[in-house]
Design an enzyme around this catalytic site. Structure first.
Site, PDB file in Angstrom:
ATOM      1  N   LYS A  83       0.651  -0.856  -0.128  1.00  0.00           N
ATOM      2  CA  LYS A  83       0.338  -0.032  -0.179  1.00  0.00           C
ATOM      3  C   LYS A  83       1.058   0.946   0.236  1.00  0.00           C
ATOM      4  O   LYS A  83       1.845   1.259   0.474  1.00  0.00           O
ATOM      5  CB  LYS A  83      -1.165   0.079   1.696  1.00  0.00           C
ATOM      6  CG  LYS A  83      -1.953   0.735   1.224  1.00  0.00           C
ATOM      7  CD  LYS A  83      -2.910   0.699   2.804  1.00  0.00           C
ATOM      8  CE  LYS A  83      -3.834   1.885   2.728  1.00  0.00           C
ATOM      9  NZ  LYS A  83      -4.783   1.671   3.920  1.00  0.00           N
ATOM     10  N   SER A 158      -9.847   1.906   1.854  1.00  0.00           N
ATOM     11  CA  SER A 158      -8.479   2.509   1.493  1.00  0.00           C
ATOM     12  C   SER A 158      -8.196   1.429   0.421  1.00  0.00           C
ATOM     13  O   SER A 158      -7.216   2.613  -0.810  1.00  0.00           O
ATOM     14  CB  SER A 158      -8.366   4.130   2.462  1.00  0.00           C
ATOM     15  OG  SER A 158      -7.316   3.086   3.018  1.00  0.00           O
ATOM     16  N   SER A 182     -10.028  -0.672   6.471  1.00  0.00           N
ATOM     17  CA  SER A 182      -9.328  -0.882   4.929  1.00  0.00           C
ATOM     18  C   SER A 182      -8.895  -1.612   4.942  1.00  0.00           C
ATOM     19  O   SER A 182      -8.529  -1.660   3.501  1.00  0.00           O
ATOM     20  CB  SER A 182      -8.346   0.888   4.590  1.00  0.00           C
ATOM     21  OG  SER A 182      -9.134   1.812   4.999  1.00  0.00           O
TER      22      SER A 182
HETATM   23  N1  GLN Z   1     -13.245   4.624   5.666  1.00  0.00           N
HETATM   24  C1  GLN Z   1     -12.592   4.884   6.999  1.00  0.00           C
HETATM   25  C2  GLN Z   1     -12.393   6.323   6.919  1.00  0.00           C
HETATM   26  O1  GLN Z   1     -12.508   6.848   5.868  1.00  0.00           O
HETATM   27  C3  GLN Z   1     -11.843   3.824   7.077  1.00  0.00           C
HETATM   28  C4  GLN Z   1     -10.816   4.309   6.291  1.00  0.00           C
HETATM   29  C5  GLN Z   1      -9.618   3.202   6.937  1.00  0.00           C
HETATM   30  O2  GLN Z   1      -9.118   2.233   7.498  1.00  0.00           O
HETATM   31  N2  GLN Z   1      -8.224   3.735   6.157  1.00  0.00           N
HETATM   32  O3  GLN Z   1     -12.124   6.796   7.407  1.00  0.00           O
END
Ligand code: GLN
Length: 500
Positions: A83, A158, A182
């Site tokens: 990532k 994400s 995410s």
């Molecule tokens: N969807 C959540 C957010 O937008 C979690 C994102 C994540 O785990 N990085 O904050």
């Protein structure tokens, strides 16, 4: 000798075994994956950057090591998709943002170092929602990623690039980060496995910060055992991260090899169902509950009253921490600089750079967080959210006093179409309804495939939650469930994904 395509279909464990036995070389394995990336990634867009030369050099080093008769580690020569939130020395790191476009980190994250020390071959950096803010990868400044099951749908977020790379056989291993879901949510919607380890288990040093008290790196793979092998490679105490846990890493590989749920007490969280949950998701979840019973687990219903407040608390705490963390992107230290023509003040250059460099969701979070932390509002918003966080942590403790693990669907729905929620932040936030509580409490959780929803033929994820530092339970339960499903279906779920 297997053909090129076959090499991309192997698990990480099988790949490492073939390299160790000399049946294939690490270079052959790496080339097969680079070829696969060249063939399909134009359609999928899992990668932001492919490090062809770096990957081949790492692979050659593994082959040389073997030729010298040195012992190879359990993942030596296995390719991985990283990532783009972890710094990689000499290789671009953008966090999916324009503000870091062109930035070449001068150092490796601890996680990157550990992967290299384990002789894992890093193929490149994967697409993600900007600064890991999102649930669909549509917030990436570099365009969306497609879900290999249906390229018109989101691969989760994400970390959608990492999950899409796995599901399209561009890499057998990937790394994600989980602040509110995410790792687990992308795993669920792509039919892959993702684990958010206990908070503090994997070093955050060199992982670009979004919300420091929630962010946690972790393994993504196509099988539970592969995730366990990667987990052990990346976890462990790091003096460079002040929140790193100084305790032995749980034996997750042994647990994954054991895969047993007999006599285990499993709690089904009542609040993770009802309105907003897709019928096919609940059907597959309920079948998983039945399966656990058949395998000898004792299943009980538990109720978690603070659950309804988790999402609201998260969307105050995460933006508050992000508004502080992202202050470092001031146009002076890294990446983009706009308007520096000798006539403007430093403040104006910073403002112009942020205006051009940050996307809408990032700006929305910074504004939300700055507001929630401002004097006069701090107690009402941030302070209240922290109290809710404590209540959630206590509810988990209460639940784990009577059960070994908790289970739920990972996401309320299957992968939604690209664009469907793009203009509706609240609808987007709901994708992480079931995953956020574990980030607030800091415990460990996994998502693994439990079938396809009958109405749309798309993957459904089963979430398993374990107490902090008991990550091995996830793998013991996950491996048992995975083996039982593979037995029932006669194959791994991903084999039903359309060929690209
Ligand atoms: N969807 C959540 C957010 O937008 C979690 C994102 C994540 O785990 N990085 O904050």
């Amino acid at each position: 000798m297997p053909g090129t395509t076959d090499l991309t279909k192997l698990t990480a464990a099988e790949t490492a075994a073939r390299i160790a036995s000399g049946e294939v070389t690490a270079v052959q394995v790496t080339e097969a994956h680079l070829d696969r990336i060249a063939a399909v990634d134009e359609k999928v867009h899992a990668f932001l950057h492919v490090d062809r030369e770096g990957a081949l050099a790492q692979a050659r080093a593994v082959d040389d090591k073997r030729a010298r008769g040195e012992e190879l580690g359990p993942l030596a020569g296995v390719p991985l998709a990283l990532k783009d939130i972890f710094t990689t020395k000499g290789v671009p790191t953008t966090v999916g943002s324009k503000i870091l476009e062109g930035w070449i980190p001068p150092y490796d994250a601890t996680l990157t170092q550990r992967l290299k020390a384990a002789d894992v071959v890093i193929l490149g950096k994967t697409n993600m929602d900007e600064f890991a803010m999102g649930s669909s990868t549509e917030n990436s400044a570099y365009g969306p990623t497609g879900n290999p099951w249906d390229l018109t749908r989101i691969p989760g977020g994400s970390g959608g690039g990492s999950s899409a790379a796995l599901a399209s056989y561009q890499a057998p291993l990937a790394i994600g980060t989980d602040t509110g879901g995410s790792i687990r949510q992308p795993a669920a919607v792509t039919g892959t496995v993702g684990v958010k380890p206990t908070y503090g288990a994997v070093s955050r040093y060199g992982m670009v910060a979004f919300s420091s008290s929630l962010d946690q790196g972790g393994p993504c793979a196509r099988t539970v055992l592969d995730a366990a092998l990667l987990h052990e490679a990346i976890a462990g105490h790091d003096p460079l991260d002040s929140t790193s846990i100084d305790a032995p890493v749980p034996s997750v590989v042994a647990a994954a090899r054991e895969g047993n749920v007999a006599g285990l007490r499993v709690g089904v969280v009542k609040e993770f169902s009802g309105e907003g949950y897709q019928a096919g998701v609940m059907q597959r979840f309920n079948e998983s509950v039945e399966l656990l019973r058949e395998l000898g687990a004792e299943v009980v219903e538990v109720s978690w009253p603070s659950f309804d407040r988790a999402l609201a608390a998260y969307y105050l705490i995460a933006p508050s921490e992000c508004s502080s963390n992202l202050a470092r992107f001031d146009a002076m230290r890294y990446g983009l600089r706009v308007g520096d023509d000798g006539t403007r003040s430093a403040e104006d250059v910073t403002a112009l750079t942020r205006e051009a460099g940050f996307g809408d969701e990032v700006k929305r979070r910074i504004m939300l967080g700055t507001y929630a932390l401002s004097s006069g509002y701090y107690d009402a918003y941030y302070g209240s959210a922290q109290k809710v966080r404590t209540l959630i942590t206590r509810d988990f403790e209460r639940a784990f006093a009577s059960v070994d693990v908790l289970i739920s669907p990972t996401t309320p729905t299957t992968a939604f179409p690209i664009g469907e929620r793009a203009d509706d932040p609240l609808a987007m936030y709901l994708a992480d309804l079931c995953t956020i509580p574990s980030n607030l409490a800091g415990n460990a959780a996994m998502s693994l495939p439990c079938g396809l929803a009958p109405e749309d033929g798309l993957p459904v994820g089963l979430q398993i939650i374990a107490p902090a530092l008991a990550d091995d339970r996830l793998y013991r339960v996950g491996a048992a469930v995975e083996a039982a499903f593979v037995d029932r279906w006669g194959h791994h779920l991903l084999e039903e994904a359309p060929a690209l």
